[in-house]
Scaffold this active site. Structure first.
Site, PDB file in Angstrom:
ATOM      1  N   HIS A 149     123.832  32.317  29.695  1.00 22.77           N
ATOM      2  CA  HIS A 149     123.159  32.123  31.034  1.00 22.77           C
ATOM      3  C   HIS A 149     123.948  30.593  31.492  1.00 22.77           C
ATOM      4  CE1 HIS A 149     119.658  31.266  33.715  1.00 22.77           C
ATOM      5  NE2 HIS A 149     120.275  30.079  33.764  1.00 22.77           N
ATOM      6  N   GLU A 150     124.100  29.817  30.854  1.00 21.43           N
ATOM      7  CA  GLU A 150     124.795  28.594  31.219  1.00 21.43           C
ATOM      8  C   GLU A 150     126.239  28.828  31.547  1.00 21.43           C
ATOM      9  OE1 GLU A 150     122.783  26.300  32.034  1.00 21.43           O
ATOM     10  OE2 GLU A 150     121.118  27.014  30.934  1.00 21.43           O
ATOM     11  N   HIS A 195     126.701  29.697  35.105  1.00 18.59           N
ATOM     12  CA  HIS A 195     126.789  28.620  35.979  1.00 18.59           C
ATOM     13  C   HIS A 195     128.053  27.939  35.892  1.00 18.59           C
ATOM     14  CE1 HIS A 195     122.447  28.394  36.969  1.00 18.59           C
ATOM     15  NE2 HIS A 195     122.089  28.346  35.724  1.00 18.59           N
ATOM     16  N   GLU A 210     121.464  30.294  40.196  1.00 21.55           N
ATOM     17  CA  GLU A 210     120.620  31.248  39.422  1.00 21.55           C
ATOM     18  C   GLU A 210     121.125  32.720  39.338  1.00 21.55           C
ATOM     19  OE1 GLU A 210     118.381  30.564  36.652  1.00 21.55           O
ATOM     20  OE2 GLU A 210     119.100  28.735  37.249  1.00 21.55           O
TER      21      GLU A 210
HETATM   22 ZN    ZN Z   1     119.792  28.441  34.949  1.00 24.05          ZN
END
Ligand code: ZN
Length: 502
Positions: free
Chosen positions: A267-268, A271, A297
């Site tokens: 997830h990170e 980003h 997101e």
């Molecule tokens: Zn996030």
């Protein structure tokens, strides 16, 4: 300051942007250090330093010559490129942000939030909503008032939404959430009656040391150059971007939970991939970095869920994951693993929710925020309403406020209008997937072989490289047409119908 020409005014703009970047680099670094490496009793000195640096930032942004410079550039807009116009608009917004709330109200609000944070933490630990309620009432009242300062022409909640996702409105979100509700609530009902998927083995003992090695392996699969991206540990995972050559992500290793850290790294990592691929030309300008919460997101959730929890990706990475944990996963097949990481189960806690039920948690918060800000729901009625919606949408009984309306930090931090961007991000990602597949007919085979380069190239071309050059909706439309939640509903329905053999 008098400007002879546009070039001179642009130089002044550039100087302001660079100073702003340098100051926020320093401040973010201190905050990042606090969350990852600083010894636990070091808050005092850090607080003083941050106070002084914030004052410098305020002086820098509130300086009267900025107004003059921006007005000059506005008056000569015809001579500016699209890029320069956007830099002026974003800098203007930034400067106005500081002056739009009267100083004494701003200070009062900051003090309120500071107190509210501690009161909320205690109330959460002690399941004592009435202790937090008076603070929440004041925070709601401030937000309603601030919405009028931000944009008096808009309904209050729209003005707040706009702070996190430029241009977003309740009109768009009402349609979006209604579509989700009518599709997902019945789907979940069917899943409840289907054969449950097993994920027990994910809670065996997985040593942190091995999980770290596995996290490094996943960074490789994501093709994140570790020369530009740090990976550290913190209580809650997050991403900090100092610039497009220095991004830091964090995770938290739980030895009785294999997937928590691994999926937070993906997830990170999503980003980080976005920030690292922003075009160099925008460095140290107002355009640098990802454009909005929702678009950000969309990238993190795309890698975490759409790619990371897909059959093809599990096929590619599972043999290697099994090498890190040969004993723990001895009796677990690739299919077992795929099913376990996609197990859908209505639950109480948003941050632990699965891909399917996550957006229902967001929808509940959206409805409550909308009513609180519109004055249709009082703070004292909040717990009861919260519990009723959890029962209605997720079919779960909320046993106490600690696991109910006190669970998130957002409201005590004054963030109203922030939650919807999580759900929007997921939906944006599904629409991107649809268009990406058209452009990349052999995408599936590439993922099966563990090669994400085409996907990264597609996202880089359509989303990442543009940084904040366009408004989120404009960027999104250029990449994949007007936002349409049907893509997300179809994606979820297809995936979970197949997974649970409904
Ligand atoms: Zn996030």
């Amino acid at each position: 300051m008098k400007f002879q020409n546009v070039k001179e005014a642009l130089e002044a703009l550039k100087a302001l942007e660079e100073k702003q970047w340098a100051l926020s680099h320093a401040m973010n670094m201190i905050v990042y250090d606090a969350a990852t490496a600083a010894p636990k009793n070091s808050a005092e000195g850090r607080g003083k330093t941050l106070g002084i640096l914030s004052a410098y930032m305020y002086e820098l942004i509130a300086a009267p010559e900025n107004t003059e410079m921006l007005a000059y550039l506005r008056a000569h807009e015809a001579e500016l490129s699209e890029e320069e116009k956007r830099r002026v608009a974003l800098t203007e917004k930034n400067c106005q942000q500081i002056s739009r709330i009267p100083q004494e109200e701003y200070t009062e609000y900051e003090m309120l939030l500071n107190d509210a944070q501690a009161v909320w933490e205690k109330a959460k630990n002690e399941n004592d909503f009435p202790a937090f309620a008076p603070y929440l009432e004041k925070i709601v009242a401030f937000n309603r008032k601030f919405a009028g300062y931000y944009n008096p022409a808009l309904p209050a909640y729209d003005a707040l939404l706009n702070e996190y996702e430029e241009g977003m409105t309740m009109a768009v979100l009402d349609v979006f959430f209604e579509k989700l509700r009518t599709a997902i609530v019945p789907l979940l009902e069917k899943i409840r009656n289907a054969k449950p998927l097993n994920d027990d083995f994910l809670r065996r003992f997985y040593p942190a040391e091995k999980q770290k090695q596995c996290a490094e392996y996943l960074m490789e699969v994501l093709q994140i150059d570790r020369g530009y991206c740090g990976l550290a540990e913190s209580e809650h995972p997050f991403t900090d971007n100092f610039n497009n050559k220095d991004v830091r992500i964090t995770t938290h290793f739980y030895e009785n939970n294999l997937t928590s850290a691994l999926y937070s790294v993906i997830h990170e990592g999503g980003h980080a991939i976005y920030e690292l691929a922003c075009d160099d030309r925008y460095n140290q300008t107002a355009i640098a970095g990802g454009v909005s919460m929702g678009i950000h997101e969309s990238q993190s959730r795309f890698f975490e869920n759409i790619i990371g929890r897909s059959e093809a990706f599990i096929h590619a990475v599972y043999p290697k994951i099994k090498e890190f944990f040969p004993e723990q996963l001895a009796d677990v097949t690739e299919r077992d693993f795929y099913e376990a990481v996609n197990r859908a189960e209505p639950s109480l806690i948003r941050t632990e929710a699965d891909e399917l039920t996550y957006c229902l948690h967001i929808m509940i918060r959206y409805e409550l925020e909308k009513q609180l800000i519109a004055g249709e729901l009082s703070v004292s009625e909040l717990p009861e309403k919260w519990n009723r919606l959890y029962l209605e949408y997720l079919g779960v009984e909320v046993p106490n406020d600690t696991m109910g309306c006190l669970q998130d930090t957002h409201w005590s931090g004054g963030s109203f209008g922030y939650f919807p961007s999580y759900a929007l991000g997921s939906a944006y990602g599904a629409q991107m997937l649809h268009f990406m597949k058209k452009d990349l007919p052999n995408m599936e085979e590439k993922i099966l072989s563990g090669d994400l380069s085409d996907i990264k190239r597609w996202l880089g071309e359509h989303i990442h490289r543009h940084a904040s050059l366009y408004q989120p909706s404009v960027l999104f439309e250029k990449a994949c047409g007007p936002f349409d939640p049907s893509y997300y509903v179809e994606y979820l329905t297809e995936k979970f119908t197949k997974l649970y053999k409904l």
